[in-house]
Design a protein around this motif. Structure first.
Motif, short mmCIF file in Angstrom:
data_model
loop_
_atom_site.label_atom_id
_atom_site.label_comp_id
_atom_site.label_asym_id
_atom_site.label_seq_id
_atom_site.Cartn_x
_atom_site.Cartn_y
_atom_site.Cartn_z
N LEU A 37 1.32 35.28 -42.36
CA LEU A 37 0.08 34.86 -41.71
C LEU A 37 -0.09 35.60 -40.39
O LEU A 37 0.90 35.91 -39.72
CB LEU A 37 0.11 33.35 -41.43
CG LEU A 37 0.01 32.41 -42.62
CD1 LEU A 37 0.12 30.97 -42.16
CD2 LEU A 37 -1.29 32.63 -43.37
N PRO A 38 -1.34 35.87 -40.00
CA PRO A 38 -1.59 36.55 -38.73
C PRO A 38 -1.44 35.59 -37.55
O PRO A 38 -2.40 34.99 -37.09
CB PRO A 38 -3.04 37.05 -38.88
CG PRO A 38 -3.67 36.07 -39.81
CD PRO A 38 -2.57 35.64 -40.76
N ALA A 39 -0.20 35.40 -37.11
CA ALA A 39 0.09 34.48 -36.02
C ALA A 39 1.31 35.00 -35.25
O ALA A 39 2.02 35.87 -35.73
CB ALA A 39 0.37 33.09 -36.57
N ARG A 45 6.38 28.18 -29.64
CA ARG A 45 5.29 27.52 -30.38
C ARG A 45 4.50 28.57 -31.15
O ARG A 45 4.23 29.65 -30.65
CB ARG A 45 4.35 26.81 -29.42
CG ARG A 45 4.98 25.68 -28.66
CD ARG A 45 4.09 25.17 -27.54
NE ARG A 45 2.82 24.68 -28.04
CZ ARG A 45 1.75 24.50 -27.26
NH1 ARG A 45 1.79 24.78 -25.99
NH2 ARG A 45 0.63 24.05 -27.77
N TRP A 46 4.10 28.24 -32.36
CA TRP A 46 3.28 29.15 -33.16
C TRP A 46 1.83 29.04 -32.70
O TRP A 46 1.33 27.94 -32.43
CB TRP A 46 3.38 28.80 -34.65
CG TRP A 46 4.65 29.27 -35.26
CD1 TRP A 46 5.76 28.52 -35.54
CD2 TRP A 46 4.96 30.60 -35.66
NE1 TRP A 46 6.73 29.32 -36.08
CE2 TRP A 46 6.27 30.60 -36.17
CE3 TRP A 46 4.27 31.81 -35.63
CZ2 TRP A 46 6.89 31.74 -36.65
CZ3 TRP A 46 4.88 32.95 -36.11
CH2 TRP A 46 6.18 32.91 -36.62
N VAL A 47 1.16 30.17 -32.65
CA VAL A 47 -0.26 30.21 -32.28
C VAL A 47 -0.98 31.21 -33.16
O VAL A 47 -0.44 32.27 -33.49
CB VAL A 47 -0.45 30.53 -30.78
CG1 VAL A 47 0.10 31.90 -30.43
CG2 VAL A 47 -1.91 30.42 -30.37
N ALA A 48 -2.18 30.84 -33.58
CA ALA A 48 -2.99 31.72 -34.42
C ALA A 48 -4.43 31.65 -33.94
O ALA A 48 -4.88 30.62 -33.43
CB ALA A 48 -2.92 31.29 -35.88
N GLU A 49 -5.15 32.73 -34.13
CA GLU A 49 -6.56 32.75 -33.79
C GLU A 49 -7.34 32.34 -35.04
O GLU A 49 -7.16 32.92 -36.11
CB GLU A 49 -6.96 34.16 -33.35
CG GLU A 49 -8.36 34.24 -32.82
CD GLU A 49 -8.72 35.64 -32.38
OE1 GLU A 49 -9.93 35.94 -32.40
OE2 GLU A 49 -7.83 36.44 -32.02
N ARG A 50 -8.21 31.34 -34.90
CA ARG A 50 -8.94 30.80 -36.04
C ARG A 50 -9.69 31.90 -36.81
O ARG A 50 -9.64 31.96 -38.03
CB ARG A 50 -9.93 29.72 -35.58
CG ARG A 50 -10.62 29.01 -36.72
CD ARG A 50 -11.57 27.93 -36.22
NE ARG A 50 -10.95 27.01 -35.29
CZ ARG A 50 -10.26 25.92 -35.63
NH1 ARG A 50 -10.09 25.63 -36.90
NH2 ARG A 50 -9.74 25.14 -34.72
N GLY A 51 -10.37 32.78 -36.10
CA GLY A 51 -11.13 33.84 -36.75
C GLY A 51 -10.27 34.76 -37.60
O GLY A 51 -10.66 35.16 -38.70
N LYS A 52 -9.07 35.08 -37.09
CA LYS A 52 -8.16 35.95 -37.85
C LYS A 52 -7.63 35.25 -39.09
O LYS A 52 -7.46 35.88 -40.14
CB LYS A 52 -7.01 36.43 -36.97
CG LYS A 52 -7.45 37.47 -35.96
CD LYS A 52 -6.28 38.02 -35.20
CE LYS A 52 -6.74 39.08 -34.21
NZ LYS A 52 -5.64 39.64 -33.44
N LEU A 53 -7.34 33.96 -38.98
CA LEU A 53 -6.87 33.20 -40.15
C LEU A 53 -7.95 33.17 -41.23
O LEU A 53 -7.66 33.40 -42.40
CB LEU A 53 -6.50 31.76 -39.76
CG LEU A 53 -5.14 31.52 -39.17
CD1 LEU A 53 -4.98 30.05 -38.82
CD2 LEU A 53 -4.03 31.95 -40.10
#
Length: 62
Positions: A37-39, A45-53
């Motif tokens: 996953l793109p995170a 802490r894991w963080v991801a950008e909503r747009g990239k997901l």
């Protein structure tokens, strides 16, 4: 910093990322830790950008 987070629409923690992608926390943790996953992990802490997901899943569905 709050403005940057709002403009990026960041999702913090495995549980929130799991809700966003419709997977269990266990499945999501596996996807995150295996780099599927793109995170990123920031300060433990894991963080991801909503747009990239969303773009990631739209691309794999096509």
């Amino acid at each position: 910093m709050a403005r940057a987070e709002a403009s990026l629409d960041l999702i913090w923690e495995v549980s929130e990322i799991a809700k966003t992608i419709g997977r269990t926390e266990r499945q999501t943790f596996h996807l995150l830790s295996s780099g599927q996953l793109p995170a990123k992990k920031v300060g433990g802490r894991w963080v991801a950008e909503r747009g990239k997901l969303i773009a990631f899943f739209m691309e794999t569905a096509a």
